[in-house]
Scaffold this active site. Structure first.
Site, short mmCIF file in Angstrom:
data_model
loop_
_atom_site.label_atom_id
_atom_site.label_comp_id
_atom_site.label_asym_id
_atom_site.label_seq_id
_atom_site.Cartn_x
_atom_site.Cartn_y
_atom_site.Cartn_z
N TRP A 272 -49.82 -9.35 -28.71
CA TRP A 272 -50.00 -9.67 -30.15
C TRP A 272 -50.17 -11.05 -30.45
O TRP A 272 -51.02 -11.45 -31.32
CB TRP A 272 -48.88 -9.18 -31.15
CG TRP A 272 -49.13 -7.50 -30.92
CD1 TRP A 272 -48.36 -6.73 -30.48
CD2 TRP A 272 -50.17 -6.72 -31.38
NE1 TRP A 272 -48.89 -5.37 -30.45
CE2 TRP A 272 -49.99 -5.58 -30.97
CE3 TRP A 272 -51.48 -6.80 -31.82
CZ2 TRP A 272 -51.03 -4.39 -31.22
CZ3 TRP A 272 -52.40 -5.87 -32.27
CH2 TRP A 272 -51.93 -4.57 -31.72
N ASP B 243 -45.38 -13.67 -37.06
CA ASP B 243 -45.50 -12.08 -37.07
C ASP B 243 -44.30 -11.65 -37.18
O ASP B 243 -43.80 -11.42 -35.80
CB ASP B 243 -46.70 -11.78 -36.06
CG ASP B 243 -46.84 -10.11 -35.89
OD1 ASP B 243 -46.49 -9.41 -36.66
OD2 ASP B 243 -47.85 -10.04 -35.14
N LYS C 67 -43.47 0.04 -38.62
CA LYS C 67 -42.41 0.21 -37.85
C LYS C 67 -40.92 0.48 -38.52
O LYS C 67 -40.35 1.31 -38.23
CB LYS C 67 -42.56 -0.97 -36.72
CG LYS C 67 -43.95 -1.00 -36.15
CD LYS C 67 -44.38 -2.15 -35.40
CE LYS C 67 -45.61 -2.35 -35.26
NZ LYS C 67 -46.24 -1.26 -34.28
N1 PMP Z 1 -48.27 -7.56 -34.58
C1 PMP Z 1 -47.56 -6.75 -33.84
C2 PMP Z 1 -46.19 -7.58 -33.43
C3 PMP Z 1 -47.63 -5.44 -33.77
O1 PMP Z 1 -47.01 -4.42 -33.18
C4 PMP Z 1 -48.87 -4.70 -34.35
C5 PMP Z 1 -49.13 -3.31 -34.16
N2 PMP Z 1 -48.58 -2.58 -33.08
C6 PMP Z 1 -49.97 -5.43 -34.85
C7 PMP Z 1 -49.50 -7.01 -35.12
C8 PMP Z 1 -50.99 -5.06 -35.42
O2 PMP Z 1 -50.92 -4.34 -36.56
P1 PMP Z 1 -51.97 -3.27 -37.01
O3 PMP Z 1 -52.30 -2.36 -36.23
O4 PMP Z 1 -51.36 -2.95 -38.35
O5 PMP Z 1 -53.25 -4.09 -37.19
#
Ligand code: PMP
Length: 367
Positions: free
Chosen positions: A105, A174, A198
Site C-alpha cells: 500500500w 495511512d 476494516k
Molecule cells: N491502504 C491500506 C492499508 C489498505 O489496506 C487498503 C485496502 N485494502 C487501501 C489503502 C486501499 O483502500 P481502498 O480499496 O478503499 O481504495
C-alpha cells in the site's frame, strides 16, 4: 437463524453484530422519520445530526485536537493517498516528498505521488517487506514537503509500533487497517486517513484528519472533491458524502464507546494477536511467519504452513477445513499466498481463541 461462522476477512470485514442488528431495525424507518438513512438528503436536519455526532464521537475516541479538521469523504484509501500529493506536494519549493515503503500500500501511494513531484525513497528497495529498517539508517530529506508511511500494511503484515520522527516535516499516515485498534497521539501527524471497511465500518467512506496549517495549499490541478480546503470548509458536504456508510460508521463508533473505547480495542488487539502468534511460535516450524517480531501486525497476521515457502497442498487443506468449520476468508493475499488472519475490532477475543484451537488441532492431524 444464521449459521456459525467467524469472518477473518482482510476487508471489507466483519462488523459487530449489534451494529448490523441496529441497522436492520432502522433500515426502513430511521428514528420515526418514516424513511431510511439511504433515502435522506445529505443536507437534511436528520442527516446533519448523524454526520455531526459521528464526527464528535471520532474526535472523542481518538482525542483529536481542535486544530485538526475531520472529513468523511469518498474515494477510499486509494483516493486519499492520491489526494495527499495533490494537497501537500507544493508545501516546499522542491516539490519533493519522502516515502517509507514497507509493503504494497505504501508502494502504491509512492507511485501515485510520482505523478506530481519527486519521490524520495527513505528505505532501501526490497520486495520482501518483512521488516522495517532501523530509523538510524533512514534517508530522510529535511527539505521534503511531507513524510508518508502506512501504519499497517494489510497485505504483508508490517506494522509500525512507533511514530516515525520527522524533525518537523509534516507526517502523513495511512491508518486504513489499524485505526482505532490502538491509541495514537494525533498531534504528531499532519494528515491521517483511513478507509472504513476494516475496523470502523463498511466500504464507501474514508476518514481524513488534517492539521489546519496544511489546508489550502493544494496544487491547481487538484480536483475540488479531493481538496482539503474545499471539503473541510463545506463540512464534507461539497458533494454528496457516502451517507449510509457514514451512518454505519457512526453505529460502530457508538459500539466502540460501549465496549470501553480505544483502550479496550487496544487490549483486545494485543490479546487476540498474541493468541494466534503464540500458536505459530509454539508449532515448531509447522506454521511459519516471515515477519520480524518487532513489526508484526496485530490486525493482519500472514503465515505459511509446512515451510517458509509454504506447502501448497497443506495450505489448501487448511483453508478447506477452516471454511467447512466456519472460519472464513483466511486465504493470504494473492500476491503473497499462504494464510492471513485479520483480527479487526469486531473480531472478539473468544473468536481468536477458537481459531487458535482449530490451528492446534490442524497441527495434530497433519504433522
Ligand atoms: N491502504 C491500506 C492499508 C489498505 O489496506 C487498503 C485496502 N485494502 C487501501 C489503502 C486501499 O483502500 P481502498 O480499496 O478503499 O481504495
Amino acid at each position: 437463524e444464521k449459521k456459525f461462522v467467524i469472518n477473518f476477512s482482510a476487508g471489507p470485514a466483519k462488523l459487530p453484530e449489534a451494529v448490523l442488528r441496529q441497522a436492520q431495525k432502522e433500515m426502513l424507518d430511521y428514528q420515526d422519520t418514516g424513511v431510511s438513512v439511504m433515502e435522506m438528503s445529505h443536507r437534511s436536519a436528520d442527516f446533519s445530526k448523524i454526520l455531526n455526532t459521528t464526527e464528535q464521537n471520532l474526535r472523542e475516541l481518538l482525542d483529536v485536537p481542535d486544530n485538526y479538521k475531520v472529513m468523511f469523504l469518498q474515494g477510499g484509501g486509494t483516493g486519499q493517498f492520491s489526494a495527499v500529493p495533490l494537497n501537500l506536494m507544493k508545501l516546499k519549493p522542491g516539490h519533493t516528498a519522502d516515502y517509507l515503503v514497507t509493503g504494497t500500500w505504501s508502494a502504491k501511494a509512492a507511485n501515485e505521488a510520482k505523478k506530481y513531484g519527486t519521490v524520495n525513497m527513505v528505505l532501501p528497495a526490497t520486495k520482501k517487506y518483512t521488516s522495517i529498517p532501523d530509523a538510524s539508517t533512514w534517508n530522510l530529506n529535511p527539505e521534503a514537503s511531507y513524510v508518508y508511511y502506512c501504519a499497517n500494511e494489510t497485505v504483508h503484515g508490517v506494522e509500525f509500533k512507533d511514530i516515525p520522527e520527522t524533525n518537523g516535516v509534516p507526517l502523513v499516515c495511512d491508518m486504513s487497517s489499524n485505526i482505532l485498534t490502538r491509541p495514537v497521539d494525533v498531534s504528531k501527524f499532519g494528515v491521517i486517513f483511513a478507509g472504513a471497511q476494516k475496523n470502523i465500518g463498511c466500504a464507501g467512506v474514508t476518514v481524513v484528519i488534517v492539521r489546519d496549517d496544511l489546508i489550502g495549499q493544494a496544487m491547481d490541478v487538484c480536483p475540488s472533491v479531493f481538496d482539503y480546503k474545499v471539503q473541510s470548509s463545506n463540512n464534507s458536504l461539497y458533494n454528496t458524502p457516502p451517507t449510509y456508510s457514514v451512518y454505519i460508521m457512526g453505529l460502530v463508533f457508538n459500539w466502540i464507546k460501549s465496549q470501553g473505547g480505544v483502550a479496550s480495542m487496544d487490549h483486545n488487539s494485543q490479546v487476540k494477536s498474541s493468541t494466534i502468534y503464540n500458536v505459530v511460535e509454539e508449532s515448531d516450524g509447522f506454521y511459519c511467519c516471515p515477519l520480524d517480531p518487532k513489526c508484526r501486525s496485530r490486525t493482519n497476521l500472514p503465515f505459511r504452513i509446512g515451510s517458509i515457502e509454504g506447502n501448497d497442498s497443506l495450505e489448501k487443506k487448511f483453508l478447506e477445513e477452516a471454511t467447512k468449520a466456519g472460519y472464513l476468508q483466511l486465504k493470504g493475499h494473492r500476491s503473497v499466498g499462504g494464510i492471513r488472519v485479520s483480527l479487526y475490532n469486531a473480531v472478539s477475543v473468544e473468536e481468536a481463541h477458537l481459531l487458535a484451537g482449530f490451528m492446534r488441532n490442524f497441527i495434530a492431524d497433519n504433522r
